[in-house]
Design a protein around this motif. Sequence first.
Motif, PDB file in Angstrom:
ATOM      1  N   PHE A   1      36.834  76.651  78.227  1.00 59.66           N
ATOM      2  CA  PHE A   1      36.980  75.654  77.176  1.00 59.66           C
ATOM      3  C   PHE A   1      37.179  76.327  75.828  1.00 59.66           C
ATOM      4  O   PHE A   1      37.945  75.856  74.993  1.00 59.66           O
ATOM      5  N   THR A   2      36.463  77.454  75.635  1.00 58.99           N
ATOM      6  CA  THR A   2      36.648  78.209  74.395  1.00 58.99           C
ATOM      7  C   THR A   2      38.123  78.585  74.252  1.00 58.99           C
ATOM      8  O   THR A   2      38.728  78.401  73.197  1.00 58.99           O
ATOM      9  N   PHE A   3      38.669  79.092  75.344  1.00 65.76           N
ATOM     10  CA  PHE A   3      40.070  79.481  75.345  1.00 65.76           C
ATOM     11  C   PHE A   3      40.950  78.277  75.024  1.00 65.76           C
ATOM     12  O   PHE A   3      41.839  78.336  74.174  1.00 65.76           O
ATOM     13  N   ALA A   4      40.633  77.151  75.681  1.00 65.38           N
ATOM     14  CA  ALA A   4      41.477  75.966  75.529  1.00 65.38           C
ATOM     15  C   ALA A   4      41.432  75.442  74.102  1.00 65.38           C
ATOM     16  O   ALA A   4      42.473  75.143  73.511  1.00 65.38           O
ATOM     17  N   TYR A   5      40.239  75.336  73.497  1.00 66.99           N
ATOM     18  CA  TYR A   5      40.227  74.759  72.147  1.00 66.99           C
ATOM     19  C   TYR A   5      40.811  75.720  71.124  1.00 66.99           C
ATOM     20  O   TYR A   5      41.408  75.302  70.142  1.00 66.99           O
ATOM     21  N   SER A   6      40.667  77.033  71.357  1.00 73.89           N
ATOM     22  CA  SER A   6      41.286  77.985  70.440  1.00 73.89           C
ATOM     23  C   SER A   6      42.790  77.794  70.439  1.00 73.89           C
ATOM     24  O   SER A   6      43.436  77.770  69.391  1.00 73.89           O
ATOM     25  N   PHE A   7      43.344  77.629  71.650  1.00 74.78           N
ATOM     26  CA  PHE A   7      44.797  77.476  71.731  1.00 74.78           C
ATOM     27  C   PHE A   7      45.244  76.103  71.286  1.00 74.78           C
ATOM     28  O   PHE A   7      46.352  75.941  70.795  1.00 74.78           O
ATOM     29  N   LYS A   8      44.374  75.110  71.456  1.00 72.91           N
ATOM     30  CA  LYS A   8      44.736  73.785  70.946  1.00 72.91           C
ATOM     31  C   LYS A   8      44.918  73.858  69.434  1.00 72.91           C
ATOM     32  O   LYS A   8      45.889  73.343  68.878  1.00 72.91           O
ATOM     33  N   PHE A   9      43.973  74.531  68.780  1.00 69.02           N
ATOM     34  CA  PHE A   9      44.056  74.698  67.325  1.00 69.02           C
ATOM     35  C   PHE A   9      45.368  75.367  66.962  1.00 69.02           C
ATOM     36  O   PHE A   9      46.115  74.915  66.100  1.00 69.02           O
ATOM     37  N   LEU A  10      45.661  76.459  67.656  1.00 64.44           N
ATOM     38  CA  LEU A  10      46.803  77.293  67.282  1.00 64.44           C
ATOM     39  C   LEU A  10      48.125  76.626  67.660  1.00 64.44           C
ATOM     40  O   LEU A  10      49.019  76.456  66.827  1.00 64.44           O
ATOM     41  N   ILE A  11      48.262  76.233  68.932  1.00 68.66           N
ATOM     42  CA  ILE A  11      49.551  75.764  69.431  1.00 68.66           C
ATOM     43  C   ILE A  11      49.869  74.371  68.900  1.00 68.66           C
ATOM     44  O   ILE A  11      50.964  74.111  68.413  1.00 68.66           O
ATOM     45  N   TRP A  12      48.861  73.466  68.965  1.00 70.46           N
ATOM     46  CA  TRP A  12      49.129  72.110  68.499  1.00 70.46           C
ATOM     47  C   TRP A  12      49.341  72.105  66.986  1.00 70.46           C
ATOM     48  O   TRP A  12      50.151  71.380  66.460  1.00 70.46           O
ATOM     49  N   GLY A  13      48.568  72.918  66.324  1.00 65.53           N
ATOM     50  CA  GLY A  13      48.657  72.910  64.868  1.00 65.53           C
ATOM     51  C   GLY A  13      49.917  73.575  64.351  1.00 65.53           C
ATOM     52  O   GLY A  13      50.487  73.139  63.354  1.00 65.53           O
ATOM     53  N   PHE A  14      50.353  74.632  65.007  1.00 69.31           N
ATOM     54  CA  PHE A  14      51.419  75.427  64.403  1.00 69.31           C
ATOM     55  C   PHE A  14      52.733  75.427  65.191  1.00 69.31           C
ATOM     56  O   PHE A  14      53.742  75.883  64.678  1.00 69.31           O
ATOM     57  N   PHE A  15      52.709  74.967  66.471  1.00 65.56           N
ATOM     58  CA  PHE A  15      53.950  74.979  67.240  1.00 65.56           C
ATOM     59  C   PHE A  15      54.414  73.582  67.620  1.00 65.56           C
ATOM     60  O   PHE A  15      55.544  73.213  67.355  1.00 65.56           O
ATOM     61  N   TYR A  16      53.525  72.795  68.236  1.00 64.21           N
ATOM     62  CA  TYR A  16      53.951  71.479  68.705  1.00 64.21           C
ATOM     63  C   TYR A  16      54.288  70.572  67.534  1.00 64.21           C
ATOM     64  O   TYR A  16      53.685  70.683  66.478  1.00 64.21           O
ATOM     65  N   LYS A  17      55.197  69.655  67.787  1.00 65.79           N
ATOM     66  CA  LYS A  17      55.493  68.656  66.772  1.00 65.79           C
ATOM     67  C   LYS A  17      54.498  67.507  66.899  1.00 65.79           C
ATOM     68  O   LYS A  17      54.217  67.042  68.004  1.00 65.79           O
ATOM     69  N   ALA A  18      53.967  67.068  65.759  1.00 67.34           N
ATOM     70  CA  ALA A  18      52.991  65.985  65.801  1.00 67.34           C
ATOM     71  C   ALA A  18      53.703  64.661  66.001  1.00 67.34           C
ATOM     72  O   ALA A  18      54.849  64.502  65.587  1.00 67.34           O
ATOM     73  N   PRO A  19      53.042  63.691  66.684  1.00 75.20           N
ATOM     74  CA  PRO A  19      53.677  62.388  66.914  1.00 75.20           C
ATOM     75  C   PRO A  19      53.978  61.637  65.614  1.00 75.20           C
ATOM     76  O   PRO A  19      54.926  60.857  65.560  1.00 75.20           O
ATOM     77  N   GLU A  20      53.138  61.814  64.589  1.00 76.54           N
ATOM     78  CA  GLU A  20      53.346  61.057  63.344  1.00 76.54           C
ATOM     79  C   GLU A  20      53.623  62.028  62.198  1.00 76.54           C
ATOM     80  O   GLU A  20      53.388  63.229  62.318  1.00 76.54           O
ATOM     81  N   HIS A  21      54.081  61.469  61.069  1.00 77.02           N
ATOM     82  CA  HIS A  21      54.339  62.313  59.912  1.00 77.02           C
ATOM     83  C   HIS A  21      53.093  62.381  59.017  1.00 77.02           C
ATOM     84  O   HIS A  21      52.426  61.376  58.834  1.00 77.02           O
ATOM     85  N   PRO A  22      52.811  63.555  58.445  1.00 79.73           N
ATOM     86  CA  PRO A  22      51.674  63.641  57.520  1.00 79.73           C
ATOM     87  C   PRO A  22      51.986  62.942  56.195  1.00 79.73           C
ATOM     88  O   PRO A  22      53.170  62.757  55.877  1.00 79.73           O
ATOM     89  N   PRO A  23      50.962  62.561  55.431  1.00 76.25           N
ATOM     90  CA  PRO A  23      51.174  61.882  54.145  1.00 76.25           C
ATOM     91  C   PRO A  23      52.004  62.707  53.161  1.00 76.25           C
ATOM     92  O   PRO A  23      52.832  62.162  52.452  1.00 76.25           O
ATOM     93  N   HIS A  24      51.742  64.006  53.074  1.00 77.76           N
ATOM     94  CA  HIS A  24      52.539  64.851  52.178  1.00 77.76           C
ATOM     95  C   HIS A  24      53.422  65.766  53.017  1.00 77.76           C
ATOM     96  O   HIS A  24      53.128  66.046  54.168  1.00 77.76           O
ATOM     97  N   HIS A  25      54.451  66.276  52.363  1.00 78.88           N
ATOM     98  CA  HIS A  25      55.204  67.333  53.024  1.00 78.88           C
ATOM     99  C   HIS A  25      54.387  68.623  52.925  1.00 78.88           C
ATOM    100  O   HIS A  25      53.951  68.999  51.850  1.00 78.88           O
ATOM    101  N   PRO A  26      54.147  69.306  54.062  1.00 76.90           N
ATOM    102  CA  PRO A  26      53.263  70.471  54.053  1.00 76.90           C
ATOM    103  C   PRO A  26      53.733  71.566  53.092  1.00 76.90           C
ATOM    104  O   PRO A  26      54.934  71.799  52.962  1.00 76.90           O
ATOM    105  N   HIS A  27      52.798  72.183  52.415  1.00 78.45           N
ATOM    106  CA  HIS A  27      53.144  73.343  51.584  1.00 78.45           C
ATOM    107  C   HIS A  27      52.007  74.360  51.642  1.00 78.45           C
ATOM    108  O   HIS A  27      50.861  74.012  51.893  1.00 78.45           O
TER     109      HIS A  27
END
Lengths: 789, 140
Positions: free
Chosen positions: A426-452
């Motif tokens: 699980f440690t492995f899984a949540y670490s990669f969730k943070f990394l891959i979902w946050g920085f590689f996968y496209k999110a289903p919705e748009h964030p309020p601001h354009h990221p900077h």
Amino acid sequence: MTSILTIVFFPFVASLLILALSPVLNKVNMGKKLGTVVAFVPFICLSFILSLLPQLKTGPPATFHIPWVKSYGIELSFLVDGLSVLFGILISGIGLLVVIYSIWYLSEKEDKVKFYLYLMMFMGAMLGVVFSNNLFGMFTFWELTSISSFLLIGFWYHKEESRYGAMKALVITGLGGIAMLAGFIVLYQITDTFDVTKILTMGDVIKSSHLYVPALILIFLGCATKSAQFPFHIWLPNAMEAPTPVSAYLHSATMVKAGIFLVARLSPAFSGTAFWTGLVGGIGLITMLVGGVMAIKQTDLKALLAYSTISQLGMIMAMLGFGTQYSGEAAIVHIMNHAAFKAALFMIVGIIDHGCGTRDLTYVGNLRKEMPHSFKIAFIGCLSMAGLPIFGGFISKEMFYESTLHVPFAPIPYLIPTVAVFASLFTFAYSFKFLIWGFFYKAPEHPPHHPHEAPVLGLFSPVFLALMVVLLGLAPSLFSHSLLEPAAMAVTGKTAELHLALWHGVNTPLVMSFFTVILGVVLFMRLKKINLFQEGISNAVPWLSPNFVYNKGFLEGVPPLTQRCLWWFQSGYLRHYLMAIFSFLMISTLYFSLSKGWVLRLDTLLKTEVTLAQVATLVLLACAALATILFKNRISAILSLGMTGFLVAFLYVLMGAPDLALTQYLVEAVSVILILLVFYFVPPYFEEKPTKNTKAMNIAVSVLVGVVMTFYMLMVMDSHLVSSIASYYLETSEKLAGGRNVVNVVIVDYRGFDTMFEICVFSIAILGIYAMLRLKKKAKAVQEEVPVK
Amino acid sequence: MNSLIFRSIIKIVSPILMLFSVYLLLRGHQLPGGGFIAGLMTSAGLVLIYLAYGCERFDWRHRSRFFYFLFTSGLTISFLTGLAGLFWGGFFLKSGFAHVHMPLINEDWEFASAAVFDFGVYLVVCGVCVSLMTMLGEEE
């Protein structure tokens, strides 16, 4: 040893200064200046702590103490050894980075004065906890950390969730703190000292005592609540309502490690029994698993990190629980690693939150282009957290696996290593969730601001921490000899030699790591399905979560219960209070004298001489007392009550006690006048007719008081029963206090503390009366304003 | 209560009461007296003035602030004496004393830190009693 005083008290002085200057600071628009100035506080503490490093290897642990309550062995004493210095460096070092980070993080409109005030208070308290050498001093600082954490979680107090989170943290850690205090007292029963260094040498005495189990359970309750161990972990996710610098500082790197610290501190004396391993190691493993399972389902990045912190804390706790020398060393190494990567990751979440306006994975994703620097830091942090090679986390994960192989008192062979690998998936899984979902996968919705991306000021601290993570992996020997070895020595009680390296050859831990990675990847691929399944479970059986117990059981159950209790004994009628007080006093007096086997001896009583004047006064006294209750008119009743007082005073004169007589006369005179003033407000005649039951109750209580007091006084007159302390005062009053009037000397010299509190009570009473009269006036004014229909 | 006789007596008695209360306060450590008794006696004197003259002569309401100030300063003084004990004597409220020979009257006088503490007690007792009286009296 002035450096240790500086380390602990400088942050407090700084927070007091901020408090004192707050009227000025609030007026001027200070921009980033305050944070810059405040950053010097952790910097100075850090440099003082680093200056303590060289002496760790050479000498024995240094202690330093200032007496406080000598008669109970309570003092303010400090201990400098490997463990306290390691934690001191973490607290002041990460404190420095957090302050620098917060200069960027806090926007113009935030109340910076309050923020830095609380933060410095916390830092001082936390340094106090780790450097304390006396359990009471430690407890005091410990509670201060709970309070400052409460204030910091509730920093945005206009938000409902912040208030809920702050309250929850305070309730849980506070209750744990009380249990811990009880545990310290039980420990004192065994060791007869509050001194930590002495307690650590008495391990055999403690372990063989019949109080060992209760003491351990109570102290561990304090540690488990503070370090968010199952089932007390529920406060930590809600504490994430705090500003991110606070989460990075208190709720990942330092405060939540206070429980770990105390377990580590006491482990030389407590560890090595089956009970210790079962309790600490068992709870630790369960927490590690529960935290990991919960972490993978979070979509809020901060909540994910909160649960991952719980899981990691559980892992450290488990290593301490195993109680072998190797596991103790492993725990120390992981404390250092975890503080570095987790603080960095929290700061990255803060940057994402700032840049996108949210930190929820449904809106945030594919950030590696927009936030290239944050991505690199997150990459290092996540891989270290997952326990992958070349980073610090890999070394400690290997050490963790190695230590699970040699757990004493293990119930079933291979059970603990299997659980460890399973939890690490699980440690492995949540670490990669943070990394891959946050920085590689496209999110289903748009964030309020354009990221900077954040500016340099915001990136400085996480970059520094990421650098540390890399150094901890590639060149662990930089830290191991000077810092980690002395700390491990303090935990295990034996000389430690750490050989930290990434490559140990092919051995069992490496195989376990290999399995973790393979199975972890499989788990990560199935994450979405598993999350849906988890969602289903938590919807089907909501009572499974300890949160359910807190919300339904505590928040909805306890206040009505306490209210009912309160209403029962706070009826608002003076007569009920008097009745309760008197009957309790009489019953306890009776119990005390009967349990001592006191009896009334008539022969000594009959020898007592009584003069005619005394008898006459007593008869008058009885008449006045009777008259008080028989008068129908209040004024007459008050006057005859005053009469009894004056007659008692006269009795004092007859018996040769001028001081008492004088006091009694004056008290009576003043109080009769004051009561008359009060009775201006009540009707002149006693109008209400008490029921038969009340009357019977009143009579019963007054007869009880009369009989018990009479017999008690008569028994006390018999000098065989109690030895008088009068002679001590008579002999020493002039020698010790320079006064001949013993009554006054007792009041102002011997029992000055009592007098101090008496005048405090006096003043509090007058404040209460003031408030009461004011409120009445206000109520009247309100009533007059409202037109009567 | 505001008869002429009572008022005339109070005019003479209350200054004596006040003086006597100070006397009681100062000798407290050696002979019957002390802060508590002296505070009560002062307040008894003030209460008598209040009973005789009511609000005519003194505007008690405007003075009430002064009485609140009295008991808070009394508390402060006592507490500071305690702190002084902590600094010079080693623990909170540690008392000390010295006998000083007075040149002109040729007597040994005793100076005790406890006397300062007692003065704080005096101020608190006095302030509380009189504040209470003015508060209750105000309502009428």
